[in-house]
Design a protein around this motif. Structure first.
Motif, PDB file in Angstrom:
ATOM      1  N   PRO A   1       0.804  -1.221   0.000  1.00 35.11           N
ATOM      2  CA  PRO A   1       0.000   0.000   0.000  1.00 35.11           C
ATOM      3  C   PRO A   1       0.842   1.279   0.000  1.00 35.11           C
ATOM      4  O   PRO A   1       0.325   2.343  -0.289  1.00 35.11           O
ATOM      5  CB  PRO A   1      -0.816  -0.110   1.289  1.00 35.11           C
ATOM      6  N   LYS A   2       2.136   1.162   0.274  1.00 36.11           N
ATOM      7  CA  LYS A   2       2.980   2.357   0.331  1.00 36.11           C
ATOM      8  C   LYS A   2       3.516   2.726  -1.055  1.00 36.11           C
ATOM      9  O   LYS A   2       3.295   3.831  -1.527  1.00 36.11           O
ATOM     10  CB  LYS A   2       4.130   2.137   1.311  1.00 36.11           C
ATOM     11  N   CYS A   3       4.227   1.794  -1.713  1.00 35.68           N
ATOM     12  CA  CYS A   3       4.834   2.110  -3.008  1.00 35.68           C
ATOM     13  C   CYS A   3       3.970   1.695  -4.197  1.00 35.68           C
ATOM     14  O   CYS A   3       4.216   2.121  -5.309  1.00 35.68           O
ATOM     15  CB  CYS A   3       6.210   1.458  -3.129  1.00 35.68           C
ATOM     16  N   LYS A   4       2.979   0.847  -3.982  1.00 33.40           N
ATOM     17  CA  LYS A   4       2.042   0.377  -5.001  1.00 33.40           C
ATOM     18  C   LYS A   4       2.715  -0.414  -6.125  1.00 33.40           C
ATOM     19  O   LYS A   4       2.105  -0.695  -7.136  1.00 33.40           O
ATOM     20  CB  LYS A   4       1.256   1.546  -5.621  1.00 33.40           C
ATOM     21  N   GLN A   5       4.007  -0.780  -5.976  1.00 29.27           N
ATOM     22  CA  GLN A   5       4.732  -1.521  -7.010  1.00 29.27           C
ATOM     23  C   GLN A   5       5.091  -2.931  -6.543  1.00 29.27           C
ATOM     24  O   GLN A   5       5.011  -3.869  -7.311  1.00 29.27           O
ATOM     25  CB  GLN A   5       5.999  -0.774  -7.412  1.00 29.27           C
ATOM     26  N   GLY A   6       5.509  -3.071  -5.307  1.00 32.40           N
ATOM     27  CA  GLY A   6       5.915  -4.370  -4.785  1.00 32.40           C
ATOM     28  C   GLY A   6       4.748  -5.143  -4.219  1.00 32.40           C
ATOM     29  O   GLY A   6       3.611  -4.645  -4.151  1.00 32.40           O
ATOM     30  N   GLN A   7       5.019  -6.371  -3.834  1.00 38.03           N
ATOM     31  CA  GLN A   7       4.013  -7.207  -3.200  1.00 38.03           C
ATOM     32  C   GLN A   7       4.504  -7.594  -1.812  1.00 38.03           C
ATOM     33  O   GLN A   7       5.709  -7.756  -1.589  1.00 38.03           O
ATOM     34  CB  GLN A   7       3.754  -8.453  -4.038  1.00 38.03           C
ATOM     35  N   LEU A   8       3.568  -7.744  -0.881  1.00 38.67           N
ATOM     36  CA  LEU A   8       3.925  -8.115   0.479  1.00 38.67           C
ATOM     37  C   LEU A   8       4.270  -9.599   0.535  1.00 38.67           C
ATOM     38  O   LEU A   8       3.511 -10.433   0.039  1.00 38.67           O
ATOM     39  CB  LEU A   8       2.777  -7.802   1.442  1.00 38.67           C
ATOM     40  N   THR A   9       5.409  -9.924   1.108  1.00 37.54           N
ATOM     41  CA  THR A   9       5.842 -11.311   1.229  1.00 37.54           C
ATOM     42  C   THR A   9       6.137 -11.612   2.689  1.00 37.54           C
ATOM     43  O   THR A   9       6.618 -10.756   3.428  1.00 37.54           O
ATOM     44  CB  THR A   9       7.098 -11.586   0.389  1.00 37.54           C
ATOM     45  N   GLU A  10       5.839 -12.844   3.081  1.00 36.63           N
ATOM     46  CA  GLU A  10       6.099 -13.262   4.456  1.00 36.63           C
ATOM     47  C   GLU A  10       7.570 -13.595   4.588  1.00 36.63           C
ATOM     48  O   GLU A  10       8.157 -14.278   3.754  1.00 36.63           O
ATOM     49  CB  GLU A  10       5.244 -14.477   4.812  1.00 36.63           C
ATOM     50  N   ARG A  11       8.165 -13.114   5.675  1.00 35.74           N
ATOM     51  CA  ARG A  11       9.579 -13.364   5.960  1.00 35.74           C
ATOM     52  C   ARG A  11       9.714 -13.756   7.416  1.00 35.74           C
ATOM     53  O   ARG A  11       8.778 -13.635   8.190  1.00 35.74           O
ATOM     54  CB  ARG A  11      10.401 -12.110   5.666  1.00 35.74           C
TER      55      ARG A  11
END
Length: 179
Positions: free
Chosen positions: A110-120
């Protein structure tokens, strides 16, 4: 000194500081034991006792590295298992999505709108979710992200905490009604 007590004594192996030639002493810090110069604070030389090494568990001969063409391998490192190139350090290719289960929901950052959230997983074994564009985007969450919008501020992501949903925006954090 008796003959029996001489059997249990270990010879002192004094290592000298390469900077000032004073003896090194074993010290304890937030990351564990280390060797430090006994002349501290005049000399601040330190040496780690345990190196965090990466070991190859299995070479994947059928999988080629997309950067250099060498074989990929399953490796065990400081933060757990991962897949990386066998030609490290000349090639630093690493598969970041190795721990992601099949069919997992991919949410846009939701911040950069380019990446995807991944679990780490952090070094203590606790899961967190971060943007795939790290270090350009440093958005991260400590709780599991869920698709939805906040009814208070309109932020485009929610987090799940103890079977309830909250706004993922740290400035808002409003509890969402159960639908």
């Amino acid at each position: 000194m008796t003959e029996d007590s001489a059997l249990f004594e270990l010879p002192q192996q004094q290592q000298l500081c390469p900077l000032c030639q004073q003896p090194l002493a074993m010290k304890s810090g937030k990351n564990g034991l280390f060797l430090g110069c006994s002349a501290y604070p005049a000399c601040n030389y330190i040496k780690a006792l345990h190196q965090h090494e990466t070991s190859i568990v299995k070479v994947l001969d059928s999988e080629a590295c997309p950067q250099c063409g060498n074989a990929l391998a399953v490796k065990n490192g400081r933060y757990g298992m991962f897949i990386g190139c066998t030609d490290y350090p000349r090639c630093n290719f690493v598969v970041h999505e190795a721990n992601e289960p099949a069919g997992a929901e991919r949410l846009a950052c939701p911040k950069c709108k380019q990446g995807q959230l991944t679990e780490r997983v952090n070094k203590f074994g606790k899961a967190f979710w971060g943007c795939g564009n790290f270090p350009k985007c440093k958005f991260l969450l400590n709780d599991k992200p869920v698709t939805g919008s906040c009814i208070s501020c309109g932020f485009g992501l929610l987090v799940e905490k103890k079977a309830a949903f909250y706004c993922a925006d740290k400035k808002c954090g409003a509890k969402q009604p159960v639908a």
